[in-house]
Design a protein around this motif. Structure first.
Motif: not given
Length: 586
Positions: A190, A193-194, A197-198, A212, A338-339, A342
């Motif tokens: 996670r 991945t975050l 993603l950011y 996502t 959470v995902l 984000g």
């Protein structure tokens, strides 16, 4: 004893016929042997008694030891079983029989431990059994279903007993440990991945949503996922992204994406939008109906997890993942929540940045057009003023007109300054080799008789792209106010973890009471904007500047560059390329 008594009797009968000394000696020896025999008999009886005592103690110790190991075997808290070399159970504790839901396997004829397992666990346990060694137990992990069908995880240890003909198997449940490991792995995935993603700041919104939902579906062990954007004002949801483990479904995405559906036609989503809470669908009818309505596909779906994205007390998006083999739990809800949070923060940030870019572009265009028109008017006005000067013979009026021209030109310079200031912070700071930048703006000075020295070759700093304008303003300041300078220099020194970059000349310097004022906007003998602009440019990357020169001996501008914002290059290779050292280290 009786044989010695008989010998003694015979000696007594024949002693009259023997010499006195001989008869006496025979009797003495006979009595001595009789005494020793009595002593040996006593010792033998004592030894027999001691042996009986020792045997009794050993028997007691053995019984206690057997009972102790039997107690440990039975009450160890873990399932344990003793097997023959063929894997037949010859002893099992109650934990073992409870785990497998069987009666005493010993009472039944030749029950094989491995027959209690199903594939692939049977093969795993058999390989573990075959790998056992007297000096080292073998270990493996298997999965057994509980009464509800949910998996339980176990670690099996197989050791060889001292006689070598039997093996002991202990089975430790590691379900909680396994869950912790799975959760730790999920947490790591996670976070990765975050992080990815950011960092997706230069990609489209559709790429962000597609990434996502793909990761969200995989992290929650599903095979199908989608994201809907919610527009309550229009009473619609729009399919924004879809991911499926089945490639055929992904090929249908262009036809499904951006499809608008009335919220009223989707009771499950409508209810969730009102409650603002996650929803789990557990029946084929509910799950399949929703997926068919949203994705226009007829696919058997076991279960669905829906997560709302909430902003300012309104549901703005809904993420759905489907077809996980086991029920969705709180961990899955956390993963997806959470995902999605984000993702939404990134989307909002990108939208805001795009809006800001649009506004800045419009303002910059307006500023450029306005500045261009004003400068054109100033040029025309200056021309008319100069013509007026030529047509005027009144000396007092000429003085006033020259001052007016000077003021008009100052206005033009201030207007031009706005063009420079507008560029500050407009572009991302970059790493710049300051020796090269300084050389680029000071190359013409030596032709004017000014000596230029620099000891910062190979030094890089992280600064606004307008760094060249900084050095150009330093030089212009020296030429305007230094009065007949003959030398300028750029050098550096260390101060703790920071780098001090020093620009100096041999002019008149700055008066003590003006050292701070010269950086204020509008202060000075010219426009008063050059040093103000320099401070603003440096502030972008946390670089501070002060004037530390001695009045009458020239200026000394010290720029404090914090650790992490400077680099020193190593030795150039055969291609002339420098190699970066660690940030902040010289």
């Amino acid at each position: 004893m009786k044989s010695l008594e008989r010998i003694e009797q015979i000696i007594g009968e024949i002693s009259p016929d023997l010499p006195d000394e001989t008869g006496k000696e025979l009797l003495r020896l006979c009595r001595r042997a009789k005494t020793e025999e009595q002593h040996l008999t006593l010792k033998y009886e004592q030894a027999v008694q001691e042996k009986e005592v020792i045997y009794s103690l050993l028997q007691k110790a053995s019984d206690e030891l057997i009972e102790r190991y039997r107690t440990i075997f039975e009450h160890s808290g873990v399932p344990m079983v003793i097997l023959t070399d063929e894997g037949i159970i010859i002893r099992a504790n109650s934990h073992f029989t409870t785990l497998f839901g069987i009666q005493d396997p010993v009472a039944e004829a030749e029950v094989r431990f491995f027959d209690l397992l199903i594939e692939p666990e049977r093969e795993t346990a058999l390989v573990c059994f075959q790998d056992r060694r007297p000096e080292k137990p073998s270990r493996c992990e298997i999965t057994l279903p509980d009464k509800d069908g949910d998996p339980r995880f176990f670690s099996i240890s197989v050791g060889v007993l001292p006689d070598g003909d039997e093996s002991i198997v202990s089975i430790h449940e590691i379900t909680e440990l396994k869950k912790q490991r799975i959760e730790l792995t999920a947490h790591k995935d996670r976070l990765e991945t975050l992080l990815t993603l950011y960092q997706m700041t230069d990609v489209s919104e559709s790429e962000v949503t597609s990434y996502t939902i793909q990761k969200g579906t995989i992290l929650t062990s599903g095979s199908l996922g989608f994201i809907c954007f919610v527009n309550e004002e229009d009473d619609q949801v729009t399919i924004e992204a879809l991911w499926s483990a089945e490639e055929g479904m992904n090929r249908k995405m262009p036809a499904i994406r951006q499809m608008a559906l009335p919220i009223g036609d989707l009771p499950v989503l409508a209810s969730m939008i009102r409650s603002k809470k996650p929803v789990v669908l557990t029946t084929h009818s509910e799950s399949g109906s929703l997926i068919r309505r949203i994705l226009v596909v007829d696919q058997e779906i076991q279960r669905v997890l829906l997560i709302p994205v909430i902003e300012q007390e309104r549901v703005v998006a809904i993420a759905g993942v489907a077809d996980k083999p086991s029920p969705y739990d709180e961990s899955d809800q956390l993963q997806l929540t959470v995902l999605m949070a984000g993702m939404w923060r990134l989307i909002i940030r990108n939208r805001q940045e795009e809006a800001l870019k649009t506004v800045n572009k419009k303002l910059s265009l307006l500023s450029t057009l306005t500045r261009h028109d004003i400068l054109n008017l100033i040029t025309a006005l200056t021309g008319y003023m100069e013509i007026s000067e030529d047509m005027t013979e009144n000396s007092e009026l000429l003085v006033l007109m020259k001052k007016e021209v000077a003021l008009i030109r100052s206005i033009g310079e201030i207007i031009s300054f706005t063009s420079d200031y507008e560029l500050v912070g407009m572009k991302t700071p970059v790493w710049q080799e300051i020796g090269t930048v300084f050389a680029g703006v000071s190359s013409d000075l030596e032709r004017e008789g000014i000596r230029v020295s620099s000891s910062v070759d190979g030094m890089w700093i992280y600064a606004d792209p307008l760094l060249a304008r900084v050095f150009a303003n330093f030089i212009d300041n020296s030429l305007r106010h230094g009065h007949n300078i003959t030398a300028i220099s750029l050098s550096s020194e260390r101060k703790g973890d920071d780098l001090i970059l020093i620009y100096s000349d041999d002019g008149e310097g700055v008066a003590t009471d003006e050292k701070e004022k010269i950086f204020l906007r509008g202060y000075g003998k010219h426009t008063g904007l050059g040093l103000f602009l320099i401070r603003e440019i440096f502030a972008i990357t946390r670089i501070t500047i002060r004037e530390k020169g001695i009045p009458g001996e020239g200026v000394r501008f010290e720029m404090n560059i914090p650790r992490g914002n400077y680099r020193q290059l190593g030795i150039a290779d055969h291609n002339g390329n420098y190699h970066m050292q660690e940030r902040g280290k010289l």
